[in-house]
Design a protein around this motif. Sequence first.
Motif, PDB file in Angstrom:
ATOM      1  N   GLY A  47      40.100  55.096  66.902  1.00  0.00           N
ATOM      2  CA  GLY A  47      41.418  55.554  66.454  1.00  0.00           C
ATOM      3  C   GLY A  47      42.391  55.970  67.529  1.00  0.00           C
ATOM      4  O   GLY A  47      43.239  56.831  67.276  1.00  0.00           O
ATOM      5  N   ALA A  48      42.314  55.336  68.735  1.00  0.00           N
ATOM      6  CA  ALA A  48      43.303  55.702  69.766  1.00  0.00           C
ATOM      7  C   ALA A  48      44.657  55.094  69.410  1.00  0.00           C
ATOM      8  O   ALA A  48      44.729  53.951  68.988  1.00  0.00           O
ATOM      9  N   SER A  49      45.723  55.879  69.566  1.00  0.00           N
ATOM     10  CA  SER A  49      47.057  55.313  69.345  1.00  0.00           C
ATOM     11  C   SER A  49      47.440  54.549  70.609  1.00  0.00           C
ATOM     12  O   SER A  49      47.049  54.928  71.715  1.00  0.00           O
ATOM     13  N   TRP A  50      48.200  53.438  70.446  1.00  0.00           N
ATOM     14  CA  TRP A  50      48.493  52.658  71.658  1.00  0.00           C
ATOM     15  C   TRP A  50      49.512  53.344  72.548  1.00  0.00           C
ATOM     16  O   TRP A  50      49.639  53.025  73.716  1.00  0.00           O
ATOM     17  N   ILE A  51      50.224  54.342  72.046  1.00  0.00           N
ATOM     18  CA  ILE A  51      51.145  55.085  72.933  1.00  0.00           C
ATOM     19  C   ILE A  51      50.448  56.325  73.506  1.00  0.00           C
ATOM     20  O   ILE A  51      50.424  56.549  74.709  1.00  0.00           O
ATOM     21  N   PHE A  52      49.850  57.111  72.631  1.00  0.00           N
ATOM     22  CA  PHE A  52      49.320  58.407  73.076  1.00  0.00           C
ATOM     23  C   PHE A  52      47.818  58.376  73.365  1.00  0.00           C
ATOM     24  O   PHE A  52      47.248  59.394  73.746  1.00  0.00           O
ATOM     25  N   GLY A  53      47.181  57.215  73.211  1.00  0.00           N
ATOM     26  CA  GLY A  53      45.731  57.153  73.401  1.00  0.00           C
ATOM     27  C   GLY A  53      45.068  58.152  72.468  1.00  0.00           C
ATOM     28  O   GLY A  53      45.444  58.276  71.299  1.00  0.00           O
ATOM     29  N   HIS A  54      44.092  58.900  72.995  1.00  0.00           N
ATOM     30  CA  HIS A  54      43.476  59.964  72.194  1.00  0.00           C
ATOM     31  C   HIS A  54      44.140  61.313  72.456  1.00  0.00           C
ATOM     32  O   HIS A  54      43.779  62.308  71.848  1.00  0.00           O
ATOM     33  N   GLU A  55      45.081  61.343  73.402  1.00  0.00           N
ATOM     34  CA  GLU A  55      45.653  62.642  73.783  1.00  0.00           C
ATOM     35  C   GLU A  55      46.498  63.247  72.673  1.00  0.00           C
ATOM     36  O   GLU A  55      46.649  64.456  72.578  1.00  0.00           O
ATOM     37  N   GLY A  56      47.043  62.359  71.799  1.00  0.00           N
ATOM     38  CA  GLY A  56      47.808  62.856  70.651  1.00  0.00           C
ATOM     39  C   GLY A  56      46.895  63.692  69.751  1.00  0.00           C
ATOM     40  O   GLY A  56      47.279  64.767  69.278  1.00  0.00           O
ATOM     41  N   GLU A  57      45.670  63.197  69.539  1.00  0.00           N
ATOM     42  CA  GLU A  57      44.701  63.932  68.704  1.00  0.00           C
ATOM     43  C   GLU A  57      44.354  65.282  69.339  1.00  0.00           C
ATOM     44  O   GLU A  57      44.190  66.288  68.659  1.00  0.00           O
ATOM     45  N   VAL A  58      44.253  65.269  70.650  1.00  0.00           N
ATOM     46  CA  VAL A  58      43.876  66.498  71.362  1.00  0.00           C
ATOM     47  C   VAL A  58      44.910  67.593  71.130  1.00  0.00           C
ATOM     48  O   VAL A  58      44.575  68.730  70.803  1.00  0.00           O
ATOM     49  N   VAL A  59      46.204  67.248  71.250  1.00  0.00           N
ATOM     50  CA  VAL A  59      47.224  68.296  71.081  1.00  0.00           C
ATOM     51  C   VAL A  59      47.474  68.632  69.613  1.00  0.00           C
ATOM     52  O   VAL A  59      47.898  69.731  69.294  1.00  0.00           O
ATOM     53  N   LYS A  60      47.181  67.668  68.696  1.00  0.00           N
ATOM     54  CA  LYS A  60      47.424  67.909  67.267  1.00  0.00           C
ATOM     55  C   LYS A  60      46.403  68.898  66.699  1.00  0.00           C
ATOM     56  O   LYS A  60      46.691  69.677  65.817  1.00  0.00           O
ATOM     57  N   ASN A  61      45.173  68.843  67.194  1.00  0.00           N
ATOM     58  CA  ASN A  61      44.094  69.672  66.647  1.00  0.00           C
ATOM     59  C   ASN A  61      44.050  71.045  67.302  1.00  0.00           C
ATOM     60  O   ASN A  61      44.615  71.257  68.376  1.00  0.00           O
ATOM     61  N   ALA A  62      43.340  71.968  66.646  1.00  0.00           N
ATOM     62  CA  ALA A  62      43.140  73.291  67.248  1.00  0.00           C
ATOM     63  C   ALA A  62      42.460  73.093  68.602  1.00  0.00           C
ATOM     64  O   ALA A  62      41.592  72.215  68.725  1.00  0.00           O
ATOM     65  N   PRO A  63      42.847  73.887  69.632  1.00  0.00           N
ATOM     66  CA  PRO A  63      42.299  73.656  70.972  1.00  0.00           C
ATOM     67  C   PRO A  63      40.777  73.533  70.962  1.00  0.00           C
ATOM     68  O   PRO A  63      40.089  74.351  70.375  1.00  0.00           O
ATOM     69  N   GLY A  64      40.316  72.490  71.601  1.00  0.00           N
ATOM     70  CA  GLY A  64      38.870  72.326  71.790  1.00  0.00           C
ATOM     71  C   GLY A  64      38.147  71.641  70.645  1.00  0.00           C
ATOM     72  O   GLY A  64      37.082  71.067  70.839  1.00  0.00           O
ATOM     73  N   ARG A  65      38.714  71.666  69.420  1.00  0.00           N
ATOM     74  CA  ARG A  65      37.939  71.209  68.255  1.00  0.00           C
ATOM     75  C   ARG A  65      37.578  69.722  68.340  1.00  0.00           C
ATOM     76  O   ARG A  65      36.441  69.333  68.133  1.00  0.00           O
ATOM     77  N   ILE A  66      38.573  68.914  68.692  1.00  0.00           N
ATOM     78  CA  ILE A  66      38.355  67.468  68.631  1.00  0.00           C
ATOM     79  C   ILE A  66      37.338  67.020  69.696  1.00  0.00           C
ATOM     80  O   ILE A  66      36.524  66.140  69.455  1.00  0.00           O
ATOM     81  N   PHE A  67      37.344  67.661  70.853  1.00  0.00           N
ATOM     82  CA  PHE A  67      36.351  67.299  71.886  1.00  0.00           C
ATOM     83  C   PHE A  67      34.939  67.585  71.378  1.00  0.00           C
ATOM     84  O   PHE A  67      33.989  66.883  71.683  1.00  0.00           O
ATOM     85  N   ARG A  68      34.826  68.663  70.597  1.00  0.00           N
ATOM     86  CA  ARG A  68      33.509  69.036  70.057  1.00  0.00           C
ATOM     87  C   ARG A  68      33.066  68.019  69.003  1.00  0.00           C
ATOM     88  O   ARG A  68      31.929  67.583  68.983  1.00  0.00           O
ATOM     89  N   GLU A  69      34.021  67.622  68.151  1.00  0.00           N
ATOM     90  CA  GLU A  69      33.675  66.638  67.117  1.00  0.00           C
ATOM     91  C   GLU A  69      33.256  65.310  67.765  1.00  0.00           C
ATOM     92  O   GLU A  69      32.292  64.684  67.345  1.00  0.00           O
ATOM     93  N   TRP A  70      33.987  64.899  68.788  1.00  0.00           N
ATOM     94  CA  TRP A  70      33.634  63.649  69.473  1.00  0.00           C
ATOM     95  C   TRP A  70      32.267  63.784  70.135  1.00  0.00           C
ATOM     96  O   TRP A  70      31.459  62.851  70.090  1.00  0.00           O
ATOM     97  N   ALA A  71      31.996  64.944  70.744  1.00  0.00           N
ATOM     98  CA  ALA A  71      30.684  65.131  71.405  1.00  0.00           C
ATOM     99  C   ALA A  71      29.559  65.076  70.374  1.00  0.00           C
ATOM    100  O   ALA A  71      28.486  64.531  70.641  1.00  0.00           O
ATOM    101  N   ASP A  72      29.811  65.619  69.166  1.00  0.00           N
ATOM    102  CA  ASP A  72      28.783  65.571  68.121  1.00  0.00           C
ATOM    103  C   ASP A  72      28.460  64.127  67.752  1.00  0.00           C
ATOM    104  O   ASP A  72      27.321  63.781  67.466  1.00  0.00           O
ATOM    105  N   LYS A  73      29.509  63.279  67.757  1.00  0.00           N
ATOM    106  CA  LYS A  73      29.283  61.879  67.348  1.00  0.00           C
ATOM    107  C   LYS A  73      28.802  61.003  68.505  1.00  0.00           C
ATOM    108  O   LYS A  73      27.978  60.122  68.324  1.00  0.00           O
TER     109      LYS A  73
END
Length: 532
Positions: A47-73
């Motif tokens: 689900g990377a956006s072609w403009i923001f890559g995954h960084e859009g998800e990083v800033v949209k989510n509560a700090p740290g949460r998305i990195f943890r979810e990705w690490a779980d998967k």
Amino acid sequence: MLTAFQDLQTGLRDHPFLLLPICTAIWVLYAACRSKYSVESLPVPPGASWIFGHEGEVVKNAPGRIFREWADKLGLTYRIKAAFGARDVLVLCDPAGIAHILQKKVYDYHHSRVVRPRIGRLLGKGLGWVEGEVEHKRMRHLISPSLSHENMKEMESDVRVAAMQVIDNFTHEVHASNNKKWVNLFDVTGKATLTIIGRVAFLHDFEGGESEDARKILEARRIGVSPAIKSSSLIMFMLLRRFPILNDLPIPALQVQGLAREIIQSGVAHEMIRRNEDVVEGVDPKSHNDLLSRLLIAHSAGQISTEELYAQISTFIITGNETSTQTLAFMIWELARHPDVQERLRKELKAFPGEPNYDDFQAKLPYLDAVMRESLRLYPGLPYMERVATKEDVIPLREPVKLSNGKVVSELPISPGQVVLIPILSFQRMDSVYEDGETFRPERWLDGSVDTSTRQFSGWGHMLAFSDGPRNCIGTRLGLLQMKVILTYMMERFRFVDTHEDVTFKISSSLQAWVADKPELGPCLPVRVELL
Ligand code: HEM
């Protein structure tokens, strides 16, 4: 060379079918070169956006949460797509890999092209900004004695006096509010830590955070972190990775980051230097171990430039104030949300005979220590660290990772220019390490339930809150001492009560908080305070 190229052109015109094997050969050669570095073959979240890559998800989510979810998967080591087509970023939660970078190869991994200019703007070109083993060790050697264990014991009474200046003022305010004051914790903790760093390191009185200088510095920091909630600023921050040249342009969201440094360097630093000039007249450097005197003596001996003198002053006023302000505020906020923990802490402090001294704080107040660890685990002042490899390297991994070609590896070859992101905040909340990682539960530090695998880190509490290795936080002792002293006095005088307001978190180099429906307040962590 030219003739060979012309021959190739003619050959291709006469035999176009040759194009296919040539392109295949070039592609195989390119892939073979790239495959030497396995980052490109690491798992990547969907689900990377072609403009923001995954960084859009990083800033949209509560700090740290998305990195943890990705690490779980995906596991502890993976890559994400960077915004605006910049090179993929290696995300490292693997303790062996992190320890390798921070302890062993610290001088081969510099602060990234996004982070280093920001440190220069925020703090000045001092200890936090410098790169290279020789220069870093020189600065560290100059400054370390002023923050040593022995010096901390001597500073202790100054820390108490400075903390008391703020707490006495605050007591009057709570009293005047009929004993039910709504407070933004950052205001109180900011005044306290600024007054302490002024007194113990710079022989300067910030008057409990009420002097004109203090007000200007605290207001400048408030303005400096405020762009973190504006979407336009977040896009701008993402652009920096692809276009670092933006760092040199007069962009308001970047310029405000440097406001506090400018105010310090053009104002209070002059006064500090002028008032203490006589320190350097024929003194034995060993007899003056406070930071300002050490800097002034080195300056007069020609060991440091005037530019460095000012840069170190702004670096230490801001670092001494910023992270401790945040951590202490988050700690009190959690105590307000957990009245049982607050009561247990108050009970331990009340039962202590007399006033705890520096050594008592180290060993004789275990619950206070556990509250401190738990707060620094959940709210590390610096939520992410970002480094860039300057040399080829091989990063060892504790948890092997499966590459896209099916190979399972426990060593990761890295090429120069590779950006490595260490999401401290995510790592310190992972259920695989802390079971109930999101829960504020100081008891975990006393009942032996903390996973010993975190012991790969040699830093405080085997965590990364103060980083690790030769570039760990030089102010760890002072940070801990000041937070323990302030908290002890506060527990004695006040009860903190939850306001149940909706608080959201953002990152503006340090971890910040806002009340969701009161953005006009700026960074804010609210509690109600009652006098005991
Ligand atoms: C709760 C309090 C604190 C926390 C959580 C904290 C955290 C950190 C972290 C994570 C780093 C590593 C940054 C990096 O490598 O990018 C760091 C470095 C640093 N800290 Fe702290 N810090 C705290 C208090 C202090 C205090 C009180 C001072 C000053 C007296 C200070 C001065 C510095 C300096 C100058 C560096 C750069 C060290 C170097 O690169 O050699 N910090 N801090």
